[in-house]
Design a protein around this motif. Sequence first.
Motif, PDB file in Angstrom:
ATOM      1  N   ILE A 756      77.817 -44.123  52.717  1.00  0.00           N
ATOM      2  CA  ILE A 756      78.850 -44.356  51.702  1.00  0.00           C
ATOM      3  C   ILE A 756      79.989 -45.179  52.311  1.00  0.00           C
ATOM      4  O   ILE A 756      80.486 -46.130  51.691  1.00  0.00           O
ATOM      5  CB  ILE A 756      79.385 -43.007  51.133  1.00  0.00           C
ATOM      6  N   ASP A 757      80.347 -44.834  53.546  1.00  0.00           N
ATOM      7  CA  ASP A 757      81.426 -45.582  54.222  1.00  0.00           C
ATOM      8  C   ASP A 757      81.068 -47.065  54.357  1.00  0.00           C
ATOM      9  O   ASP A 757      81.908 -47.942  54.140  1.00  0.00           O
ATOM     10  CB  ASP A 757      81.685 -45.008  55.631  1.00  0.00           C
ATOM     11  N   SER A 758      79.823 -47.325  54.714  1.00  0.00           N
ATOM     12  CA  SER A 758      79.394 -48.728  54.877  1.00  0.00           C
ATOM     13  C   SER A 758      79.518 -49.479  53.557  1.00  0.00           C
ATOM     14  O   SER A 758      79.955 -50.631  53.514  1.00  0.00           O
ATOM     15  CB  SER A 758      77.944 -48.804  55.338  1.00  0.00           C
ATOM     16  N   LEU A 759      79.099 -48.805  52.493  1.00  0.00           N
ATOM     17  CA  LEU A 759      79.171 -49.445  51.173  1.00  0.00           C
ATOM     18  C   LEU A 759      80.623 -49.729  50.804  1.00  0.00           C
ATOM     19  O   LEU A 759      80.971 -50.842  50.371  1.00  0.00           O
ATOM     20  CB  LEU A 759      78.512 -48.546  50.119  1.00  0.00           C
ATOM     21  N   VAL A 760      81.466 -48.715  51.006  1.00  0.00           N
ATOM     22  CA  VAL A 760      82.882 -48.875  50.663  1.00  0.00           C
ATOM     23  C   VAL A 760      83.484 -50.017  51.485  1.00  0.00           C
ATOM     24  O   VAL A 760      84.276 -50.822  50.976  1.00  0.00           O
ATOM     25  CB  VAL A 760      83.640 -47.541  50.901  1.00  0.00           C
ATOM     26  N   VAL A 797      79.858 -55.360  42.713  1.00  0.00           N
ATOM     27  CA  VAL A 797      79.212 -54.339  43.557  1.00  0.00           C
ATOM     28  C   VAL A 797      79.744 -52.944  43.194  1.00  0.00           C
ATOM     29  O   VAL A 797      78.978 -51.986  43.080  1.00  0.00           O
ATOM     30  CB  VAL A 797      79.454 -54.640  45.057  1.00  0.00           C
ATOM     31  N   PHE A 798      81.056 -52.867  42.974  1.00  0.00           N
ATOM     32  CA  PHE A 798      81.664 -51.576  42.620  1.00  0.00           C
ATOM     33  C   PHE A 798      81.031 -51.026  41.326  1.00  0.00           C
ATOM     34  O   PHE A 798      80.728 -49.846  41.222  1.00  0.00           O
ATOM     35  CB  PHE A 798      83.181 -51.745  42.452  1.00  0.00           C
ATOM     36  N   THR A 799      80.819 -51.917  40.356  1.00  0.00           N
ATOM     37  CA  THR A 799      80.226 -51.493  39.075  1.00  0.00           C
ATOM     38  C   THR A 799      78.855 -50.867  39.309  1.00  0.00           C
ATOM     39  O   THR A 799      78.535 -49.809  38.762  1.00  0.00           O
ATOM     40  CB  THR A 799      80.074 -52.702  38.136  1.00  0.00           C
ATOM     41  N   TYR A 800      78.041 -51.547  40.132  1.00  0.00           N
ATOM     42  CA  TYR A 800      76.704 -51.004  40.392  1.00  0.00           C
ATOM     43  C   TYR A 800      76.797 -49.685  41.165  1.00  0.00           C
ATOM     44  O   TYR A 800      76.004 -48.771  40.937  1.00  0.00           O
ATOM     45  CB  TYR A 800      75.856 -52.015  41.177  1.00  0.00           C
ATOM     46  N   ALA A 801      77.783 -49.630  42.060  1.00  0.00           N
ATOM     47  CA  ALA A 801      77.935 -48.406  42.851  1.00  0.00           C
ATOM     48  C   ALA A 801      78.269 -47.223  41.936  1.00  0.00           C
ATOM     49  O   ALA A 801      77.704 -46.136  42.071  1.00  0.00           O
ATOM     50  CB  ALA A 801      79.029 -48.601  43.891  1.00  0.00           C
ATOM     51  N   VAL A 802      79.179 -47.454  40.987  1.00  0.00           N
ATOM     52  CA  VAL A 802      79.551 -46.369  40.067  1.00  0.00           C
ATOM     53  C   VAL A 802      78.347 -45.976  39.212  1.00  0.00           C
ATOM     54  O   VAL A 802      78.106 -44.780  38.967  1.00  0.00           O
ATOM     55  CB  VAL A 802      80.750 -46.800  39.184  1.00  0.00           C
ATOM     56  N   THR A 803      77.572 -46.972  38.785  1.00  0.00           N
ATOM     57  CA  THR A 803      76.379 -46.667  37.987  1.00  0.00           C
ATOM     58  C   THR A 803      75.408 -45.806  38.809  1.00  0.00           C
ATOM     59  O   THR A 803      74.829 -44.840  38.296  1.00  0.00           O
ATOM     60  CB  THR A 803      75.688 -47.973  37.540  1.00  0.00           C
ATOM     61  N   ALA A 804      75.250 -46.167  40.077  1.00  0.00           N
ATOM     62  CA  ALA A 804      74.355 -45.388  40.945  1.00  0.00           C
ATOM     63  C   ALA A 804      74.887 -43.962  41.101  1.00  0.00           C
ATOM     64  O   ALA A 804      74.116 -42.996  41.138  1.00  0.00           O
ATOM     65  CB  ALA A 804      74.244 -46.066  42.306  1.00  0.00           C
ATOM     66  N   LYS A 805      76.193 -43.870  41.168  1.00  0.00           N
ATOM     67  CA  LYS A 805      76.798 -42.527  41.294  1.00  0.00           C
ATOM     68  C   LYS A 805      76.496 -41.696  40.033  1.00  0.00           C
ATOM     69  O   LYS A 805      76.125 -40.519  40.124  1.00  0.00           O
ATOM     70  CB  LYS A 805      78.316 -42.678  41.512  1.00  0.00           C
ATOM     71  N   HIS A 806      76.648 -42.344  38.858  1.00  0.00           N
ATOM     72  CA  HIS A 806      76.349 -41.637  37.597  1.00  0.00           C
ATOM     73  C   HIS A 806      74.887 -41.194  37.584  1.00  0.00           C
ATOM     74  O   HIS A 806      74.561 -40.084  37.150  1.00  0.00           O
ATOM     75  CB  HIS A 806      76.608 -42.533  36.389  1.00  0.00           C
ATOM     76  N   ALA A 807      74.009 -42.088  38.066  1.00  0.00           N
ATOM     77  CA  ALA A 807      72.581 -41.756  38.088  1.00  0.00           C
ATOM     78  C   ALA A 807      72.348 -40.560  39.014  1.00  0.00           C
ATOM     79  O   ALA A 807      71.600 -39.633  38.676  1.00  0.00           O
ATOM     80  CB  ALA A 807      71.776 -42.961  38.561  1.00  0.00           C
ATOM     81  N   ALA A 808      73.023 -40.577  40.166  1.00  0.00           N
ATOM     82  CA  ALA A 808      72.860 -39.471  41.117  1.00  0.00           C
ATOM     83  C   ALA A 808      73.354 -38.159  40.505  1.00  0.00           C
ATOM     84  O   ALA A 808      72.709 -37.114  40.630  1.00  0.00           O
ATOM     85  CB  ALA A 808      73.630 -39.784  42.401  1.00  0.00           C
ATOM     86  N   SER A 809      74.484 -38.250  39.804  1.00  0.00           N
ATOM     87  CA  SER A 809      75.031 -37.036  39.170  1.00  0.00           C
ATOM     88  C   SER A 809      74.086 -36.517  38.106  1.00  0.00           C
ATOM     89  O   SER A 809      73.829 -35.316  38.025  1.00  0.00           O
ATOM     90  CB  SER A 809      76.381 -37.329  38.517  1.00  0.00           C
ATOM     91  N   SER A 810      73.566 -37.441  37.267  1.00  0.00           N
ATOM     92  CA  SER A 810      72.712 -36.969  36.170  1.00  0.00           C
ATOM     93  C   SER A 810      71.401 -36.393  36.716  1.00  0.00           C
ATOM     94  O   SER A 810      70.771 -35.582  36.057  1.00  0.00           O
ATOM     95  CB  SER A 810      72.456 -38.075  35.145  1.00  0.00           C
ATOM     96  N   ASN A 811      71.021 -36.813  37.904  1.00  0.00           N
ATOM     97  CA  ASN A 811      69.820 -36.227  38.520  1.00  0.00           C
ATOM     98  C   ASN A 811      70.167 -35.024  39.419  1.00  0.00           C
ATOM     99  O   ASN A 811      69.318 -34.545  40.162  1.00  0.00           O
ATOM    100  CB  ASN A 811      69.081 -37.283  39.342  1.00  0.00           C
ATOM    101  N   ARG A 812      71.443 -34.651  39.335  1.00  0.00           N
ATOM    102  CA  ARG A 812      71.941 -33.480  40.090  1.00  0.00           C
ATOM    103  C   ARG A 812      71.616 -33.580  41.584  1.00  0.00           C
ATOM    104  O   ARG A 812      71.162 -32.625  42.220  1.00  0.00           O
ATOM    105  CB  ARG A 812      71.355 -32.177  39.523  1.00  0.00           C
ATOM    106  N   LEU A 813      71.821 -34.748  42.128  1.00  0.00           N
ATOM    107  CA  LEU A 813      71.567 -34.923  43.563  1.00  0.00           C
ATOM    108  C   LEU A 813      72.755 -34.376  44.343  1.00  0.00           C
ATOM    109  O   LEU A 813      73.910 -34.692  44.021  1.00  0.00           O
ATOM    110  CB  LEU A 813      71.380 -36.405  43.902  1.00  0.00           C
ATOM    111  N   PRO A 814      72.480 -33.563  45.362  1.00  0.00           N
ATOM    112  CA  PRO A 814      73.603 -33.061  46.158  1.00  0.00           C
ATOM    113  C   PRO A 814      74.279 -34.220  46.880  1.00  0.00           C
ATOM    114  O   PRO A 814      73.609 -35.161  47.302  1.00  0.00           O
ATOM    115  CB  PRO A 814      72.930 -32.114  47.162  1.00  0.00           C
TER     116      PRO A 814
END
Lengths: 929, 165
Positions: A756-760, A797-814
């Motif tokens: 996550i740090d690398s992405l940020v 890139v930020f937009t895609y990152a947030v979308t990926a975060k939403h996807a992770a949340s909806s899949n209940r990924l820790p």
Amino acid sequence: MEQRQLRPVYDALDNEDVKQALKECNKIIRKHPNHLSAQALKAYALARTGASNEVLEIGESILKVPRSVANPHVRQALVRAYKSIRRPAEEIAVYNAALKHLPDDESIHSALFLTTASNEMYAEQHHAAVALNKAFKRQRYTWWIIVSLLLQTQLGKGSDNTQLQLSLAQRMAEKALQDHQIKNTEHLRILLLILEAQNNHEAMLKALSPDSPLAQQIANDPDLVTQRISLFVKTRAFKEAMSSASQTLEIRDNWADYKHYVEAVTEEIGQLADDSDAHQLLRNVCGSIEKWSQVRGRARGARLALVELSAKLHCSGYGDRLGSIVSSLGDQIWKYVDTFQNKAICYSDIMQYFVDHVCGSSATQDPSTTISVAFIDFHDNQLSQRIQHARENADNSEDCAQAWVNMEKIRYLLQTLRGDNNPELWTKDVDLFLEFGLDPKKAKLKQAACSDMVLLACQRLIQAAFLAYPKEQQQSHGLLSRSLFIILPILEEGIRLNGENFLLKLYAIRLYLYLSCYSRARALYDTLNIKNIQNDTLGHFIVGQGLALGCYIPDLELSYAGVSFYDRAHFTIPHELESAYKNGTYSNIPDFLEFRNNLKHSFQREITHRCALRSETISQGCSKDVVETLKAADTQSIEPTDSMLASLHDNRDVKVMGLLTPLGITEWNLEILTRPSPLPTENWIRLYSLLPQIMHYIAAADVDMVEAKQRQLLNAVEEAGESLSAYDKTVAHGLHHIASVYICLSQKGDSVDEKIDSLVKIIETNIPEEQTFDQKAAVLDKLPLATIRALAAATEVFTYAVTAKHAASSNRLPGSNSFGFALTQLRKRSLRCVSALRAWANKPARAAICESWIDTEQPMLLSNVSKYMQTKHKQAVDVVVKGCVDSWLKSAKGIVAHWEHYATPRRSVEEHEVIEDTWGDLNKKRLLR
Amino acid sequence: MITIRQARASDEIAMQNCNLTNLPENYHMKYYLYHLATWPELSFVAENEQGRVVGYVLAKMNEDMTEPLDGHITSLSVMRSYRRLGIAERLMNQAQRAMFEVFDAKFVSLHVRISNIAAFSLYRNTLSFDIDHTEPKYYADGEDAYSMKKDLTALYSLEQENLDF
């Protein structure tokens, strides 16, 4: 009865009200479940909504009913439905089913043929033509067989019977000719194509001979006359070629005929051992050309033919042997210039001969490798004897002004061929050009010459700027930006004086985009009234630039205009192809097919499509809904396979900018130098095909595919090297890290925080420090060339990152929470920076331009031009300042709005009301469904 | 230098680029292809030495099947820097001749904006067209057009071509 029942459905379809049509169909089907026409019309209505699976289901059930498609209503509606969803095999199945019950129906046979013909199913097309001819024995159908055979051999999948099929087609066509069935040149052209495919030049000559029954038509057809001469040259029948060309040149002035004539003469001279014979032949040829030059309106072609003759003779090594009759190429070139210097076209006619003379005719690709300095000196000497006179007389008349323009163009070319890399030499005398070109009174009387002079001045200044501030330094200081800024008022003033000059606009668009000013560039682009096929050829000037500069909605509109053009083309060309068969105008059929193929596999089409997909994703902002949209999106259709990429055809027009130098000299090619980002290549398409695919697999939680596509992405970026812009590289790296984060989250990896740090970090690297905007000059050093583009890349890139975060949340990924937290923190910091940019563009930007670019005491290359424009054309300078500031502000607002509207669909705050209607339209056009 | 040749579908790209600033009209692809699919013999392009299309004439036969048959010039365009070189005249002559030779046309007609003095003068003075009538609000932007006409029979019927080409 049936007609009456169906009337409301037809009415609704005519009114483009698909919803109503479906309602009416369902009403009938409820009352009469076996009403096949209503079912077929329902399939058609569904096809218009893109519901392919339902259409196929209904179609299948209808075809199971015996004799169903014998009913013309059912048949037609079903065929139209399949056509709409592009299922030719199913269309054909309908016709074949109908023919079982109606074997003598000529219209069904014919429709079957036309369907196969317009869908490039050459083997099936041939069978259909044979069946038609067998059943109905018409001359037209014989030709359909002939054309089908030809197409099968030329365009069909590899066949072992090619020669056999061509021989058969030849025999059938020749028989038609003997039977006097060939009535016009359309049929003859098909015969010629068949013979050409077999390299049978002798037979082609026979078909084009004066004994042909079509002799009269051939004689009046310039293409066929030229083809006959070229065939004589190809078969080394040079005497016949000369004689035939000579006869046609008596009555016509076609340059292609002159070229063949000169080629035949040169070859014939090579075959003559005796010099006196060669001299005699050449004297006769020169005499004929001289005679043709005396005919009204034909002097230019004939005189240029003498230049061509001299070039060919010298190139073939006969120059010394025949120099007494045809003077040297250098002398011929200047004779031509002296005669036609007052024609706007003179330079374009003669440029290639200068290049051939100085560099040798074989050096077209890279003329700089074989330059003859002696020849350049010769031309410089000739030019210096004339240019002063031309300058002094330019005010006398439009012709004199044009003569000066031509001399200056020659000077430009000679400087390029010499490789002058001293910027001062390129700015020399530009003040004279500006005095002349920007004088409103002169511009009124000599508009074309004045516009040419303005353009020439700008071309020289752009060249000088790029020589003075080479590429490797461009990103680090603002001198190039300042120079380009100084050139823009000249272009703006030129456009004001001659609003119809598209070249001035194209250069202005390029420079504004180079300075990251999208809105002003777009406004100028809109005045070009680009439409239809121009989206394909000229769209590359601007499509995608809005995305790279934070202007998402305007870019999306342009992309949709492009995409809808290609969709229209998909239906238009087959329709006209069918007309060509019906009208018997066969000669165009191979060309129509090639044209369709070039559009279907157009480079720009793929680029526009990828830009539209990106804009759609970004314009939906960071909302959770986008996850569902991406999950449902069909990304298979954009798989960037090697075969797809290899089939692409580049229709982008890169020669439209009125270049004065050969395209091969890239350091002096202004079209290349002024590109705001590299022209997208196959690697660009690969990258932006992988982008929606990775996001789709993230949304669909398919980790294996995310990993596979991530590997492909890495390979694509590595392969692309410098063909990708800094923006594209940021997006690619960002996406790679997003994929890594998602994979790590899915696999419950330990190093998720690190990833996550690398992405940020990648996103933050592209966001300037808030304090940057406190220093006026420092901002201007970087903003036009780097800052806005970097910010826009970070935003994407930020937009895609947030979308990926939403996807992770909806899949209940820790770990998705910590991902979200990191992005929220990033957003807070970034928002301060982008807001600082907006604040800077809103006020200090104007003052910064005035202090650093306009009123500065710092001497630089174009200071004198800057002073001149401020003194004489202050209004134009103001237009450019406003254009730059407004454009930067719009970009800043677009980017800020995106970061502000973190969790809601993004709408440009400033354009909110204006785009309300447009937004509705755009939603209808969405590609990501 | 210029070569005049029959227009092809792929020329549509170049024809529309030629229209970049020359004409307010920029027809849909369908319209160009319709002409080429129906009367391929009547449309021509002027190509420069680099193979770039610098002018074109798009022509058709009138489809109302009335006698005598007449042709119609749909669009004529020559890029600005290639004007005053006789290209428009050559394109028009080629199209007119094809109308007469291939379709036996007796007349050729065209419309021109009444404000387009240069084009009007080309048609009237150089190409010998006469004004037939004025059509009010003919163009999409509301401008009137002169409907012009020319008799082709007198032009070509007595001409004896030497067929030994």
